[in-house]
Design an enzyme around this catalytic site. Structure first.
Site, short mmCIF file in Angstrom:
data_model
loop_
_atom_site.label_atom_id
_atom_site.label_comp_id
_atom_site.label_asym_id
_atom_site.label_seq_id
_atom_site.Cartn_x
_atom_site.Cartn_y
_atom_site.Cartn_z
N ASN A 1 0.86 -1.19 0.00
CA ASN A 1 0.00 0.00 0.00
C ASN A 1 0.90 1.24 0.00
O ASN A 1 1.49 1.58 1.02
CB ASN A 1 -0.90 -0.03 1.24
CG ASN A 1 -1.76 1.21 1.37
OD1 ASN A 1 -1.79 2.04 0.47
ND2 ASN A 1 -2.46 1.32 2.49
N LYS B 1 0.03 4.21 -0.21
CA LYS B 1 -0.66 5.37 0.39
C LYS B 1 -0.48 6.60 -0.51
O LYS B 1 -0.36 6.44 -1.72
CB LYS B 1 -0.17 5.60 1.82
CG LYS B 1 -0.27 4.31 2.65
CD LYS B 1 -0.11 4.51 4.12
CE LYS B 1 -0.26 3.16 4.82
NZ LYS B 1 -0.25 3.27 6.26
N HIS C 1 -9.42 1.05 4.95
CA HIS C 1 -8.15 1.28 5.65
C HIS C 1 -8.41 2.23 6.82
O HIS C 1 -9.23 3.15 6.72
CB HIS C 1 -7.11 1.88 4.70
CG HIS C 1 -5.74 1.87 5.29
ND1 HIS C 1 -5.35 2.81 6.22
CD2 HIS C 1 -4.71 1.01 5.14
CE1 HIS C 1 -4.11 2.53 6.60
NE2 HIS C 1 -3.70 1.44 5.96
N GLU D 1 -6.87 4.68 7.89
CA GLU D 1 -6.69 6.11 7.59
C GLU D 1 -7.95 6.69 6.95
O GLU D 1 -8.29 7.85 7.18
CB GLU D 1 -5.45 6.30 6.69
CG GLU D 1 -4.18 6.10 7.51
CD GLU D 1 -3.02 5.47 6.77
OE1 GLU D 1 -3.02 5.45 5.53
OE2 GLU D 1 -2.11 4.95 7.45
N GLU E 1 -5.13 -4.77 10.66
CA GLU E 1 -4.11 -3.74 10.85
C GLU E 1 -4.38 -3.00 12.16
O GLU E 1 -5.20 -2.06 12.19
CB GLU E 1 -4.15 -2.73 9.69
CG GLU E 1 -3.87 -3.34 8.33
CD GLU E 1 -3.28 -2.33 7.35
OE1 GLU E 1 -2.46 -2.74 6.54
OE2 GLU E 1 -3.61 -1.13 7.42
N GLY F 1 2.75 2.43 10.69
CA GLY F 1 3.71 3.52 10.50
C GLY F 1 4.46 3.91 11.76
O GLY F 1 5.12 4.94 11.80
N SER G 1 3.70 -1.94 10.29
CA SER G 1 5.15 -1.97 10.48
C SER G 1 5.80 -3.31 10.08
O SER G 1 6.77 -3.74 10.70
CB SER G 1 5.52 -1.60 11.93
OG SER G 1 5.13 -0.27 12.20
#
Ligand code: G3P
Length: 247
Positions: free
Chosen positions: A10, A12, A94, A96, A164, A170, A210
């Site tokens: 991904n 992003k 996701h 985010e 996730e 991240g 990560s």
């Protein structure tokens, strides 16, 4: 039945024409484990570029798609656009998009329904925040996300689940193999109890958060981890080592 190992990248909202071209050329040159399904998700503007440049064995995913046919929806991308451009996959839900763009469990489920019913496979993401984990709510949060999905979906064959944990995204703070395996097993158990044993046996459950070339081997050995959804490390040459982590 054996579930094909899956590694998604991904990107992003990162990269440029030149850096993404370089990533794709690097993947094209590499010897990738043929037993792994590899799918990369560049920003929407670069989907066509990546589809044209990447070798056929590499799948390409959007990072989001709308749940309506072509029409007056300014700024959105349709499932029909993806299919017209040779894009067979999309990421949906996701964290985010859930947290920054305000997508609810129901919105994500509706998008997943529309995409899968119209021929685009979905990497459907779920996961808990640090606060929720510390409050012991991890499994409840994921069960609620899954229940919203189940309310819309009858055919699970086009869905890959990505677990996730938000606190691991991240941050460099990867879930331990035990933490990841525990949640993956409980997702599979939820599918067995609430959907069917065959969907539980056949659905791939990826870990994301990560993942790196250093931690992927151990994670990949867990019974219920069927692959990864990789963020930051998918932009680096070490992504090849993650794809090949079981060789
Ligand atoms: O979708 C992948 C993701 O959110 C994990 O990102 O950078 O922690 O690998 P990262």
């Amino acid at each position: 039945m054996a579930r094909k190992f899956f590694v998604g990248g991904n990107f992003k909202m990162n990269g440029s024409i030149s850096s993404i071209t370089e990533i794709v050329e690097n993947l094209n040159k590499a010897q990738l484990d043929p037993s792994v399904e590899t799918v990369i998700a560049p920003p929407a503007l670069y989907l066509l570029l990546v589809r044209e440049k990447a070798k056929k064995e590499i799948g390409v995913a959007a990072q989001n798609v709308f749940d309506k046919p072509n029409g007056a929806f300014t700024g959105e991308i349709s499932v029909q656009h993806l299919k017209d451009s040779g894009i067979d996959w999309t990421i949906l839900g996701h964290s985010e998009r859930r947290t920054i763009l305000g997508e609810s469990d129901e919105v994500v489920a509706a998008k997943t329904k529309y995409a899968t019913e119209n021929g685009v496979s979905v990497i459907w993401c779920c996961g808990e925040s640090l606060e929720q984990r510390e409050a012991g709510q991890t499994l409840d949060v994921i069960a609620k996300q899954l229940a919203a999905l189940k309310a819309e979906i009858s055919d699970w064959s086009k869905i890959v689940i990505a677990y996730e944990p938000i606190w691991a995204i991240g941050t460099g703070k990867v879930a331990t193999t035990e933490q990841a395996q525990e949640v993956h097993a409980s997702i599979r158990d939820w599918l067995a109890k609430n959907v069917s044993q065959s969907v539980a046996d056949e659905t791939r459950i990826l870990y994301g958060g990560s993942v790196s070339e250093k931690n992927c081997k151990d994670l990949s050995k867990q019974n219920d981890i069927d692959g990864f959804l990789v963020g930051g490390a998918s932009l680096k040459p070490a992504f090849v080592d993650i794809i090949n982590c079981r060789l």
